[in-house]
Design an enzyme around this catalytic site. Sequence first.
Site, PDB file in Angstrom:
ATOM      1  N   ASP A 148      -7.444   4.792   0.731  1.00 49.98           N
ATOM      2  CA  ASP A 148      -6.161   3.949   0.814  1.00 49.98           C
ATOM      3  C   ASP A 148      -5.677   2.999   1.827  1.00 49.98           C
ATOM      4  OD1 ASP A 148      -3.777   3.566  -0.573  1.00 49.98           O
ATOM      5  OD2 ASP A 148      -3.066   6.009  -0.345  1.00 49.98           O
ATOM      6  N   GLU A 175      -1.246  -0.525  -2.473  1.00 48.87           N
ATOM      7  CA  GLU A 175       0.184  -1.277  -3.244  1.00 48.87           C
ATOM      8  C   GLU A 175       0.446  -2.568  -3.739  1.00 48.87           C
ATOM      9  OE1 GLU A 175       2.337   0.797  -0.177  1.00 48.87           O
ATOM     10  OE2 GLU A 175       1.016   3.554  -0.585  1.00 48.87           O
ATOM     11  N   GLU A 181       4.184   4.864  -9.094  1.00 45.95           N
ATOM     12  CA  GLU A 181       4.949   5.881  -8.981  1.00 45.95           C
ATOM     13  C   GLU A 181       6.310   6.034  -8.537  1.00 45.95           C
ATOM     14  OE1 GLU A 181       3.741   6.625  -4.646  1.00 45.95           O
ATOM     15  OE2 GLU A 181       4.923   8.292  -4.305  1.00 45.95           O
ATOM     16  N   ASP A 232      -3.128   7.678   2.085  1.00 48.86           N
ATOM     17  CA  ASP A 232      -2.505   7.324   3.739  1.00 48.86           C
ATOM     18  C   ASP A 232      -0.955   8.114   3.836  1.00 48.86           C
ATOM     19  OD1 ASP A 232      -0.346   6.254   2.015  1.00 48.86           O
ATOM     20  OD2 ASP A 232      -0.275   4.019   3.252  1.00 48.86           O
ATOM     21  N   LYS A 292      -7.641   1.836  -2.853  1.00 48.87           N
ATOM     22  CA  LYS A 292      -6.396   1.173  -3.287  1.00 48.87           C
ATOM     23  C   LYS A 292      -5.643   0.306  -2.396  1.00 48.87           C
ATOM     24  CE  LYS A 292      -3.115   4.803  -3.781  1.00 48.87           C
ATOM     25  NZ  LYS A 292      -1.656   4.452  -2.887  1.00 48.87           N
TER      26      LYS A 292
HETATM   27  O1  KIV Z   1      -1.214   8.292  -0.744  1.00 48.81           O
HETATM   28  C1  KIV Z   1      -1.229   9.033  -1.212  1.00 48.81           C
HETATM   29  O2  KIV Z   1      -0.844   9.958  -1.087  1.00 48.81           O
HETATM   30  C2  KIV Z   1      -0.297   8.079  -2.223  1.00 48.81           C
HETATM   31  C3  KIV Z   1      -0.276   9.177  -3.552  1.00 48.81           C
HETATM   32  C4  KIV Z   1       0.444   9.235  -3.478  1.00 48.81           C
HETATM   33  C5  KIV Z   1      -0.532   7.975  -4.791  1.00 48.81           C
HETATM   34  O3  KIV Z   1      -0.573   6.738  -2.395  1.00 48.81           O
END
Ligand code: KIV
Length: 276
Positions: A83, A115, A182, A44, A113
């Site tokens: 994401d 968070e 991160e 994202d 993915k």
């Molecule tokens: O959105 C993204 O690019 C990420 C990475 C930095 C891990 O979550």
Amino acid sequence: MRITISQIKAMKQKGEKIAMLTAYDYTTAKIIDEVGIPLILVGDSLGMVVLGYESTIPVTMEDMLHHTKAVARGTKQAMVVGDMPFMTYHISVEQALHNATRFIQDGGAQAVKLEGGVNVADKVKRIVDCGIPVMGHIGLTPQSIHQFGGFKVQGKTSEAAVSMLEDALALEKAGAFAIVLETVPAQLATLITEKVSIPTIGIGAGVGCDGQVQVINDILGSFTDFVPKHAKQYAKLTDIMSNAIAQYYNEVKAGSFPTDQQSYSIDESILAGLTK
Ligand code: KIV
């Protein structure tokens, strides 16, 4: 054959480092795939490096699906990880499952993915139980930027470090196949890497992680609004692009582009007929 989560997990067991990059479009995804990078994240971060927002918070499911489809079309071997954007998995387990399904079914991703750690473990478990691989993401989670008060290193106090380890263990227990760490102190990231059986993928988390992920625009030097400390520029595409665009601009103004080489022609006899 596409890379599977079993192969990614096996890389940790064999001590083989795992490389991951973000991509947001067909052309870039195709190059990354052909180089042989096993994991592509449609991050994202799209919101900042492609759409020009100040943070990842305005990014929507529709934005993400649009770009995930393009990346999926550009890849043959890499596992594409979609994401999940802000607030598309926090409201309920059902909401999380519904949106994860859209990434796989509509977007063509092979994994998602999200968070968070302990606070999203119930969502991770349900998504995994339904057959969708999940990658966790802890440490500096950009969707919580207002909570953190900026892009700051996480896990620096003993309380924060313990809680990050608990988050990692919760994600592993919930069935995540890997965890992004991160902007975490390198020693803490190494410790977490030793404590969990699934691969850790670091970004600003030192070399002790099982793998590394970077935003493609950061390593290519094509996004220069700000360059994070953890990013290494392997190229300076902004300079190359700016020079090429300036040359084009000057040649158009001077009438030296296009030349015969970039032009098409018609048979002279047809032309003569038209001008009679
Ligand atoms: O959105 C993204 O690019 C990420 C990475 C930095 C891990 O979550």
